[in-house]
Enzyme design. Structure first.
Site, mmCIF file in Angstrom:
data_model
loop_
_atom_site.group_PDB
_atom_site.id
_atom_site.type_symbol
_atom_site.label_atom_id
_atom_site.label_comp_id
_atom_site.label_asym_id
_atom_site.label_seq_id
_atom_site.Cartn_x
_atom_site.Cartn_y
_atom_site.Cartn_z
ATOM 1 N N SER A 22 0.835 -1.211 0.000
ATOM 2 C CA SER A 22 0.000 0.000 0.000
ATOM 3 C C SER A 22 0.867 1.257 0.000
ATOM 4 O O SER A 22 0.600 2.215 -0.731
ATOM 5 C CB SER A 22 -0.885 0.022 1.251
ATOM 6 O OG SER A 22 -1.805 -1.032 1.214
ATOM 7 N N ARG A 26 1.483 4.316 -3.050
ATOM 8 C CA ARG A 26 1.266 5.734 -2.734
ATOM 9 C C ARG A 26 2.537 6.546 -2.946
ATOM 10 O O ARG A 26 2.486 7.684 -3.423
ATOM 11 C CB ARG A 26 0.738 5.866 -1.300
ATOM 12 C CG ARG A 26 -0.726 5.405 -1.199
ATOM 13 C CD ARG A 26 -1.087 4.976 0.191
ATOM 14 N NE ARG A 26 -2.495 4.665 0.354
ATOM 15 C CZ ARG A 26 -3.077 3.516 0.002
ATOM 16 N NH1 ARG A 26 -2.371 2.550 -0.560
ATOM 17 N NH2 ARG A 26 -4.370 3.325 0.215
ATOM 18 N N GLY A 95 -5.875 -3.736 -7.873
ATOM 19 C CA GLY A 95 -7.038 -2.906 -7.545
ATOM 20 C C GLY A 95 -6.622 -1.542 -7.031
ATOM 21 O O GLY A 95 -7.268 -0.530 -7.322
ATOM 22 N N ARG A 124 -13.672 -6.890 -10.854
ATOM 23 C CA ARG A 124 -13.804 -6.269 -9.525
ATOM 24 C C ARG A 124 -14.607 -4.965 -9.600
ATOM 25 O O ARG A 124 -14.480 -4.202 -10.548
ATOM 26 C CB ARG A 124 -12.408 -6.054 -8.919
ATOM 27 C CG ARG A 124 -11.725 -7.397 -8.702
ATOM 28 C CD ARG A 124 -10.365 -7.243 -8.092
ATOM 29 N NE ARG A 124 -10.441 -6.711 -6.740
ATOM 30 C CZ ARG A 124 -9.369 -6.374 -6.031
ATOM 31 N NH1 ARG A 124 -8.156 -6.508 -6.561
ATOM 32 N NH2 ARG A 124 -9.503 -5.916 -4.816
ATOM 33 N N SER A 169 -13.094 1.340 2.795
ATOM 34 C CA SER A 169 -12.045 0.909 1.867
ATOM 35 C C SER A 169 -11.036 2.033 1.696
ATOM 36 O O SER A 169 -11.388 3.147 1.318
ATOM 37 C CB SER A 169 -12.668 0.557 0.514
ATOM 38 O OG SER A 169 -11.715 0.697 -0.515
ATOM 39 N N ASP A 320 -6.667 -8.195 4.577
ATOM 40 C CA ASP A 320 -5.855 -9.053 3.706
ATOM 41 C C ASP A 320 -5.331 -10.296 4.429
ATOM 42 O O ASP A 320 -4.734 -11.179 3.796
ATOM 43 C CB ASP A 320 -4.673 -8.256 3.133
ATOM 44 C CG ASP A 320 -5.154 -7.167 2.174
ATOM 45 O OD1 ASP A 320 -6.231 -7.342 1.579
ATOM 46 O OD2 ASP A 320 -4.466 -6.147 2.040
ATOM 47 N N LYS A 347 -12.148 -9.329 -3.589
ATOM 48 C CA LYS A 347 -10.692 -9.139 -3.671
ATOM 49 C C LYS A 347 -10.190 -9.774 -4.978
ATOM 50 O O LYS A 347 -10.972 -10.020 -5.874
ATOM 51 C CB LYS A 347 -10.010 -9.740 -2.436
ATOM 52 C CG LYS A 347 -10.374 -9.010 -1.135
ATOM 53 C CD LYS A 347 -9.846 -7.602 -1.146
ATOM 54 C CE LYS A 347 -10.243 -6.841 0.112
ATOM 55 N NZ LYS A 347 -9.893 -5.421 0.022
ATOM 56 N N ARG A 351 -12.245 -14.629 -1.893
ATOM 57 C CA ARG A 351 -11.344 -15.348 -0.971
ATOM 58 C C ARG A 351 -12.084 -16.240 0.014
ATOM 59 O O ARG A 351 -11.498 -17.208 0.518
ATOM 60 C CB ARG A 351 -10.425 -14.348 -0.250
ATOM 61 C CG ARG A 351 -9.372 -13.797 -1.190
ATOM 62 C CD ARG A 351 -8.418 -12.817 -0.536
ATOM 63 N NE ARG A 351 -7.346 -12.472 -1.460
ATOM 64 C CZ ARG A 351 -6.586 -11.389 -1.350
ATOM 65 N NH1 ARG A 351 -6.785 -10.536 -0.353
ATOM 66 N NH2 ARG A 351 -5.634 -11.157 -2.231
HETATM 67 C C1 S3P Z 1 -5.425 -1.426 -0.041
HETATM 68 C C2 S3P Z 1 -6.631 -1.480 0.591
HETATM 69 C C3 S3P Z 1 -7.384 -2.723 0.818
HETATM 70 C C4 S3P Z 1 -6.509 -3.958 0.668
HETATM 71 C C5 S3P Z 1 -5.624 -3.889 -0.531
HETATM 72 C C6 S3P Z 1 -4.743 -2.650 -0.490
HETATM 73 C C7 S3P Z 1 -4.788 -0.117 -0.253
HETATM 74 O O1 S3P Z 1 -8.419 -2.803 -0.112
HETATM 75 O O2 S3P Z 1 -7.295 -5.112 0.601
HETATM 76 O O3 S3P Z 1 -4.792 -5.026 -0.586
HETATM 77 O O4 S3P Z 1 -3.587 -0.060 -0.587
HETATM 78 O O5 S3P Z 1 -5.460 0.903 -0.112
HETATM 79 P P1 S3P Z 1 -9.821 -2.036 0.130
HETATM 80 O O6 S3P Z 1 -9.530 -0.594 0.168
HETATM 81 O O7 S3P Z 1 -10.683 -2.387 -1.054
HETATM 82 O O8 S3P Z 1 -10.352 -2.607 1.402
#
Ligand code: S3P
Length: 433
Positions: A22, A26, A95, A124, A169, A320, A347, A351
């Site tokens: 994550s 960013r 995603g 998704r 999220s 996760d 996801k 899952r």
């Molecule tokens: C993430 C947020 C989560 C997580 C994903 C990474 C992120 O998803 O499951 O692996 O980097 O913001 P969600 O925001 O859909 O919960």
């Protein structure tokens, strides 16, 4: 690729998990839209962040090669410096790439973008980002009323407002925060529960004016007319990757592991709280702060585990880690219960269904519910033919289950681990005795 997984044996040593996924996305994204250069140490050199970097390069951002152990440099083009790409932006399996890009690109007035990805990503849901962005004036089109990629984004001048997100999220929240940076008027984003706050922390570090308030930081206000300035970022190890070693370390007979340099942001440490609830022998050593994120080493030793029950606000803080927790539940005597986790169904794979299918094939006793799992642990699992079904976290969770089974297993789709942990199989081989 099908990989042979040897059951039994010990597990010991020290492991340094790769950079947080994550935070890596960013750092690349915010670096790209900052004024001036950004350096990133410890960036995760895996398929997902590489997808983010490829999209940014396609819009004119210079990013040095992403290689393990090398600092990455991003030459920022400023908030409005992204060029219209010549081709579809390929988000691969990621995603986070697609959803954060949607927020950023929807606000680039007069420019046109098309985003797509692999078969999993094209299934998704994207309306969770598209709908709140539409309230700010965004124009995004795609299959099923804009829910599925490929998505066409026609950049607009957006307007701020008070925007509630439909689910807790961090991807949705972050998309809205990116859109808000250049919107007309202030934007307040309100989440139903607190999700990981890496965007808030890092946007502030890049100089953005962001106020976090409300119960548990669920309200975030962005004033209009923001600018970001290049920074030096240090990415801590990913607690979601560490989780596989933590569970293996508490379960494999005689195991003792130290997992170094793990990010301990409280919006991500739900897994540690559950393992504590299970009375796992885990200690946090050398706790310190790196570039605005808490970090520490985790020492784990094998010992008996109690079953657990999780639901509600903790779910976003361990979202996760549910697949590996399902594995842990198979090895404690008694019934464990996971509820309020329907997000797991959208996801990289569904899952809840995939873990039920794969662990049942090993002989586990699991009931699948609409929003969770009930697992009665204590049965012996037997090694068998397993399948990651293309999901990186499923692949690594099944690797841990296979270690603890009676008899060897074969895992199809083991290469999926490279999405978030390219050296996972090497680390396993090194630690497994
Ligand atoms: C993430 C947020 C989560 C997580 C994903 C990474 C992120 O998803 O499951 O692996 O980097 O913001 P969600 O925001 O859909 O919960």
């Amino acid at each position: 690729m099908t990989r042979e997984l040897r059951a039994g044996g010990g597990l010991s040593g020290t492991v340094r998990v790769p950079g947080d996924k994550s935070i890596s996305h960013r750092a690349l994204l915010f670096g790209a839209i900052a004024e001036g250069g950004t350096t990133i140490e410890g960036l995760l050199p895996a398929e997902d962040p590489i997808s983010t970097a490829a999209c940014l390069r396609a819009m004119g951002v210079t990013i040095s090669p992403i290689r393990a152990g090398q600092t990455v440099r991003v030459e920022g083009v400023g908030l409005d410096g992204l060029q219209e790409p010549q081709d579809v932006l390929d988000c691969g399996n990621s995603g986070t790439t697609m959803r954060l890009m949607l927020g950023l690109l929807a606000a680039r007035k007069g420019r046109h973008f098309v985003l797509s990805g692999d078969a999993s990503l094209r299934r998704r849901p994207m309306n969770r980002v598209g709908q709140p962005l539409a309230m700010m004036g965004a124009k995004i089109k795609g299959r099923s009323n804009g829910d599925f990629a490929p998505l066409a984004v026609s950049g607009q001048k957006l307007r701020g407002g008070v925007i509630g997100t439909p689910v807790a999220s961090a991807q949705v929240k972050s998309a809205l925060l990116l859109a808000a940076l250049t919107a007309d008027g202030a934007t307040t984003v309100i989440e139903p529960a607190h999700s990981r706050d890496h965007s808030e922390r890092m946007l502030r570090a890049f100089g953005a004016d962001l106020e976090v308030g409300g119960e548990m930081g669920r309200h975030i206000r962005v004033s209009p007319g923001q600018k970001l300035y290049g920074q030096n970022i240090v990415v801590p190890g990913d607690i979601s990757s560490a989780a596989f070693w933590l569970v293996a370390g508490v379960l494999v007979p005689g195991a003792e592991l130290v997992v170094e340099n793990v990010g301990l942001n409280p919006t991500r440490t739900g897994i540690l709280e559950v393992l504590q609830q299970m009375e796992a022998r885990i200690e946090v050593l050398n706790r310190h702060e790196v570039a605005g994120e808490p970090v520490g080493d985790l020492r784990v030793r094998q010992g008996p585990l109690k079953p657990f029950s999780i639901n509600g606000d903790i779910i976003p803080r361990l979202v996760d880690e549910v697949p590996i927790l399902a594995v842990a539940a198979c090895f404690c005597d008694g019934e464990s219960k996971i509820t309020d986790a329907s997000e797991l169904r959208v996801k990289e794979t569904d899952r809840l269904a995939v873990m039920t299918r794969q662990l049942t094939a090993m002989g586990a006793d699991i009931d699948e519910h609409a929003d969770g799992l009930t697992i009665r642990g204590g049965r012996t699992l037997r090694g068998t033919d397993l399948d990651s079904e293309t999901d990186h976290r499923v692949a690594m969770s099944l690797a841990v289950a296979a270690l603890l089974a009676e008899g060897n297993s074969r895992l199809t789709g083991s290469e999926a681990a490279a999405v978030s942990y390219p050296n996972f199989w090497d680390d396993l081989e090194r630690l497994h005795r």
